[in-house]
Design an enzyme around this catalytic site. Structure first.
Site, mmCIF file in Angstrom:
data_model
loop_
_atom_site.group_PDB
_atom_site.id
_atom_site.type_symbol
_atom_site.label_atom_id
_atom_site.label_comp_id
_atom_site.label_asym_id
_atom_site.label_seq_id
_atom_site.Cartn_x
_atom_site.Cartn_y
_atom_site.Cartn_z
ATOM 1 N N ASN A 132 -12.371 -1.614 5.325
ATOM 2 C CA ASN A 132 -11.065 -1.593 5.140
ATOM 3 C C ASN A 132 -10.705 -0.143 4.706
ATOM 4 O O ASN A 132 -9.339 0.067 4.616
ATOM 5 C CB ASN A 132 -11.082 -2.385 3.659
ATOM 6 C CG ASN A 132 -11.180 -1.895 2.381
ATOM 7 O OD1 ASN A 132 -12.057 -1.024 2.453
ATOM 8 N ND2 ASN A 132 -10.131 -1.991 1.474
ATOM 9 N N GLY A 153 -14.492 -15.726 5.266
ATOM 10 C CA GLY A 153 -13.820 -14.207 6.209
ATOM 11 C C GLY A 153 -14.336 -12.957 5.290
ATOM 12 O O GLY A 153 -15.092 -12.903 4.657
ATOM 13 N N GLY A 154 -13.579 -12.128 5.732
ATOM 14 C CA GLY A 154 -13.922 -10.801 5.415
ATOM 15 C C GLY A 154 -13.679 -10.462 3.923
ATOM 16 O O GLY A 154 -14.347 -9.715 3.201
ATOM 17 N N ALA A 155 -12.693 -10.890 3.353
ATOM 18 C CA ALA A 155 -12.338 -10.909 1.738
ATOM 19 C C ALA A 155 -13.482 -11.747 1.081
ATOM 20 O O ALA A 155 -14.113 -11.279 -0.126
ATOM 21 C CB ALA A 155 -10.990 -11.448 1.539
ATOM 22 N N TYR A 213 -1.833 -11.956 -3.506
ATOM 23 C CA TYR A 213 -0.711 -11.656 -4.622
ATOM 24 C C TYR A 213 0.450 -12.354 -4.180
ATOM 25 O O TYR A 213 0.614 -12.152 -3.313
ATOM 26 C CB TYR A 213 -0.897 -10.170 -4.796
ATOM 27 C CG TYR A 213 -0.434 -9.160 -3.532
ATOM 28 C CD1 TYR A 213 0.978 -9.044 -3.137
ATOM 29 C CD2 TYR A 213 -1.545 -8.769 -2.977
ATOM 30 C CE1 TYR A 213 1.131 -8.201 -2.250
ATOM 31 C CE2 TYR A 213 -1.341 -8.232 -1.590
ATOM 32 C CZ TYR A 213 0.076 -7.679 -1.301
ATOM 33 O OH TYR A 213 0.221 -7.014 -0.359
ATOM 34 N N SER A 272 0.770 -1.332 0.070
ATOM 35 C CA SER A 272 -0.106 0.139 -0.052
ATOM 36 C C SER A 272 0.862 1.300 -0.034
ATOM 37 O O SER A 272 0.494 2.191 -0.851
ATOM 38 C CB SER A 272 -0.880 -0.167 1.219
ATOM 39 O OG SER A 272 -2.031 -0.806 0.991
ATOM 40 N N ASP A 284 -13.019 -2.817 -0.922
ATOM 41 C CA ASP A 284 -12.466 -4.249 -1.356
ATOM 42 C C ASP A 284 -13.668 -4.687 -2.680
ATOM 43 O O ASP A 284 -13.216 -5.478 -3.444
ATOM 44 C CB ASP A 284 -12.673 -5.445 -0.255
ATOM 45 C CG ASP A 284 -11.433 -5.225 0.479
ATOM 46 O OD1 ASP A 284 -10.262 -4.838 0.083
ATOM 47 O OD2 ASP A 284 -11.489 -5.451 1.522
ATOM 48 N N LYS A 303 -10.094 -5.763 10.113
ATOM 49 C CA LYS A 303 -11.274 -5.158 9.475
ATOM 50 C C LYS A 303 -12.766 -5.184 10.268
ATOM 51 O O LYS A 303 -13.527 -4.290 9.910
ATOM 52 C CB LYS A 303 -11.399 -5.815 8.001
ATOM 53 C CG LYS A 303 -10.187 -5.631 7.157
ATOM 54 C CD LYS A 303 -10.373 -6.209 5.812
ATOM 55 C CE LYS A 303 -9.196 -5.920 4.865
ATOM 56 N NZ LYS A 303 -9.579 -6.572 3.416
#
Length: 290
Positions: free
Chosen positions: A95, A132-134, A225, A25, A110, A74
């Protein structure tokens, strides 16, 4: 190249998480900030869970413009927000934080990031591994596009919690256990898109076998990634499927967050290039999330 000068009037942005050493980031955001000529700087702040309340107070007290939030915070940051966007509420995770006079406002970019990786692809049926969150962001994004989704979860109870959290119906989102191999294999075979929304693959782990059995005409999307690519994406390419790795999602969510903070559309190509250069410079490369 003109040297950037940081002064007392320079605005501060950050990403908070634990750990954050892997985060690309700062590289992405600072590249976009420099390209736009903005008087801002973006840093990574490692915040252990026990210190999160104090850190969030500090964002306001120190006058930060905003902050991205990555694992494991998150969901924990939601209670500290004075307001949440509709997307954050739907996903059940935040996020992106914006510091306002009233306090912290939570958003979830996201969803936008995931969709940026899909582009204009039409997806009728999808399989999403994770709960989960993703995974919530991915499912919320797909349901919003009218896609029928099968969630594959280690704990089906958490999968059903995901469905309830994103406000989806059982006719739109089905849940199956990862060990129900025949069900998973049938869902994968009939899907346009298979998404890995878990950390699996970050360190070279393989996904459960049916999730690797893709064919031409399908798209494999890994929310991680990594360099080299994960076994999931490597196998998909060998099978003739198209692939997208999590860098596109990370760039997309970062661009949406930066535009929200500054009102300026960022140079996405500069962000992507900076992220790739950062990963290439690392011996182990890769990560999950922001």
């Amino acid at each position: 190249m003109r040297r950037r000068v940081i002064t007392s009037s320079t605005g501060l942005l950050a990403v908070i998480g634990h750990p954050v050493a892997h985060s690309v980031s700062p590289a992405m955001h600072n590249a976009a900030i420099a390209a736009a000529g903005l008087d801002l700087v973006y840093v990574a702040l490692d915040v252990v869970p026990a210190s999160l309340p104090g850190a969030l107070d500090g964002l306001v007290s120190l006058g930060l413009r905003g902050a991205n939030v990555t694992v494991p915070h998150k969901q924990a940051v939601m209670s500290a927000c004075v307001d949440l966007t509709a997307t954050a509420r739907a996903v059940g995770a935040v996020n992106t934080l914006t510091v306002t006079d009233a306090g912290l406002v939570g958003d979830n970019t996201d969803v936008a990031g995931f969709l940026a990786g899909l582009g204009d692809l039409v997806v009728d049926r999808a399989v999403v591994l994770g709960s989960g969150g993703a995974a919530r962001a991915v499912v919320a994004a797909l349901v919003g596009r009218g896609t029928t989704v099968t969630v594959v979860a280690r704990d089906p109870g958490r999968g059903h919690e995901l469905v309830a959290a994103v406000g989806a119906s059982s006719s739109t989102v089905a849940v199956t256990a990862v060990d129900r191999t025949e069900h998973v294999a049938a869902a994968v075979a009939g899907s346009d898109l298979v998404v890995n929304a878990t950390p699996l693959g970050w360190h070279g782990e393989r996904l459960p076998a049916p999730l690797h059995e893709l064919h031409p005409g399908q798209l494999a999307y890994d929310c991680n990634y990594a360099s080299p690519p994960s076994p999931f994406l490597t196998d998909a390419r060998r099978a003739g499927a198209a692939t997208v790795d999590g860098l596109e999602m990370v760039v997309g969510q970062a661009a949406a967050a930066l535009q929200g903070w500054t009102g300026t559309a960022p140079d996405v190509d500069a962000m992507r290039s900076a992220a790739r250069d950062e990963l290439a410079a690392r011996a182990d490369g890769g990560g999950e999330g922001s």
